[in-house]
Scaffold this motif. Structure first.
Motif, PDB file in Angstrom:
ATOM      1  N   UNK A   7       0.842  -1.187   0.000  1.00  0.00           N
ATOM      2  CA  UNK A   7       0.000   0.000   0.000  1.00  0.00           C
ATOM      3  C   UNK A   7       0.881   1.242   0.000  1.00  0.00           C
ATOM      4  N   UNK A   8       0.243   2.387  -0.177  1.00  0.00           N
ATOM      5  CA  UNK A   8       0.974   3.644  -0.099  1.00  0.00           C
ATOM      6  C   UNK A   8       1.254   4.302  -1.438  1.00  0.00           C
ATOM      7  N   UNK A   9       0.896   3.640  -2.507  1.00  0.00           N
ATOM      8  CA  UNK A   9       1.110   4.241  -3.817  1.00  0.00           C
ATOM      9  C   UNK A   9       0.156   5.388  -4.067  1.00  0.00           C
ATOM     10  N   UNK A  10       0.386   6.080  -5.163  1.00  0.00           N
ATOM     11  CA  UNK A  10      -0.478   7.193  -5.505  1.00  0.00           C
ATOM     12  C   UNK A  10       0.110   8.020  -6.617  1.00  0.00           C
ATOM     13  N   UNK A  11      -0.521   9.157  -6.844  1.00  0.00           N
ATOM     14  CA  UNK A  11      -0.071  10.099  -7.865  1.00  0.00           C
ATOM     15  C   UNK A  11       0.732  11.192  -7.182  1.00  0.00           C
ATOM     16  N   UNK A  12       1.933  11.427  -7.682  1.00  0.00           N
ATOM     17  CA  UNK A  12       2.807  12.435  -7.080  1.00  0.00           C
ATOM     18  C   UNK A  12       3.559  13.165  -8.188  1.00  0.00           C
ATOM     19  N   UNK A  13       3.891  14.396  -7.943  1.00  0.00           N
ATOM     20  CA  UNK A  13       4.659  15.167  -8.911  1.00  0.00           C
ATOM     21  C   UNK A  13       6.133  14.775  -8.856  1.00  0.00           C
ATOM     22  N   UNK A  14       6.811  14.988  -9.941  1.00  0.00           N
ATOM     23  CA  UNK A  14       8.248  14.729  -9.972  1.00  0.00           C
ATOM     24  C   UNK A  14       8.931  15.501  -8.838  1.00  0.00           C
ATOM     25  N   UNK A  15       9.847  14.830  -8.183  1.00  0.00           N
ATOM     26  CA  UNK A  15      10.523  15.414  -7.039  1.00  0.00           C
ATOM     27  C   UNK A  15       9.875  15.100  -5.711  1.00  0.00           C
ATOM     28  N   UNK A  16       8.689  14.537  -5.776  1.00  0.00           N
ATOM     29  CA  UNK A  16       7.959  14.228  -4.553  1.00  0.00           C
ATOM     30  C   UNK A  16       8.380  12.928  -3.909  1.00  0.00           C
ATOM     31  N   UNK A 116       1.137  -2.021  -5.630  1.00  0.00           N
ATOM     32  CA  UNK A 116       0.549  -0.703  -5.437  1.00  0.00           C
ATOM     33  C   UNK A 116       1.108   0.217  -6.511  1.00  0.00           C
ATOM     34  N   UNK A 117       0.241   1.000  -7.117  1.00  0.00           N
ATOM     35  CA  UNK A 117       0.626   1.817  -8.269  1.00  0.00           C
ATOM     36  C   UNK A 117       1.200   3.153  -7.830  1.00  0.00           C
ATOM     37  N   UNK A 118       2.360   3.453  -8.367  1.00  0.00           N
ATOM     38  CA  UNK A 118       2.982   4.761  -8.182  1.00  0.00           C
ATOM     39  C   UNK A 118       3.026   5.448  -9.538  1.00  0.00           C
ATOM     40  N   UNK A 119       2.446   6.625  -9.592  1.00  0.00           N
ATOM     41  CA  UNK A 119       2.440   7.399 -10.826  1.00  0.00           C
ATOM     42  C   UNK A 119       3.105   8.736 -10.555  1.00  0.00           C
ATOM     43  N   UNK A 120       4.131   9.040 -11.324  1.00  0.00           N
ATOM     44  CA  UNK A 120       4.878  10.279 -11.138  1.00  0.00           C
ATOM     45  C   UNK A 120       4.642  11.169 -12.352  1.00  0.00           C
ATOM     46  N   UNK A 121       4.072  12.323 -12.114  1.00  0.00           N
ATOM     47  CA  UNK A 121       3.802  13.255 -13.198  1.00  0.00           C
ATOM     48  C   UNK A 121       4.949  14.240 -13.353  1.00  0.00           C
ATOM     49  N   UNK A 122       5.163  14.661 -14.567  1.00  0.00           N
ATOM     50  CA  UNK A 122       6.281  15.589 -14.830  1.00  0.00           C
ATOM     51  C   UNK A 122       5.840  17.035 -14.720  1.00  0.00           C
TER      52      UNK A 122
END
Length: 122
Positions: A7-16, A116-122
């Motif tokens: 658990x703990x994944x999510x959408x985060x911005x680059x550098x996060x 758990x999915x981790x998505x990093x947006x640029x």
């Protein structure tokens, strides 16, 4: 019945940063090397990090060294992955896994959890 639940994944911005957790049950946690792996869309699953029984030895893929930290709490039967300075190329489903050896680095794990999915947006 062995269960590993990440658990703990999510959408985060680059550098996060994020902190991934893996709760386990049904196995002798303190006698297992624990590992984190990830699989990006269209790519093979790859090794990210591993930690020995006692936590005294840790191993990392070159791509995450200095940014990710693996740790474990044998009293809670849990393993963690602190992921910092995230990059878009870190986007993937992250899996935890267990191996019945004191130290092990590889993909031939004994047990795998759901990711758990981790998505990093640029």
């Amino acid at each position: 019945q062995v269960q590993l639940v990440a658990s703990g994944g999510g959408l985060v911005q680059a550098g996060g940063s994020l902190r991934l957790s893996c709760a386990t049950s049904g196995l002798t946690f303190s006698r297992r090397t624990m590992g984190w792996f990830r699989q990006a869309p269209g790519k093979e699953r790859e090794f990210v990090a591993a930690i020995s029984w006692s936590g005294g030895n840790t191993y990392y893929a070159d791509s995450v060294k200095g940014r990710f930290t693996i740790s474990r709490d044998n009293a809670k039967n849990a393993v963690y992955l602190q992921v910092n300075s995230l990059k878009p190329e870190d986007t993937a489903v992250y899996y935890c896994a267990a191996k019945n050896l004191e130290n092990y680095v590889g993909k031939n794990m004994d047990y795998w959890g759901k990711g758990t999915l981790v998505t990093v947006s640029s």
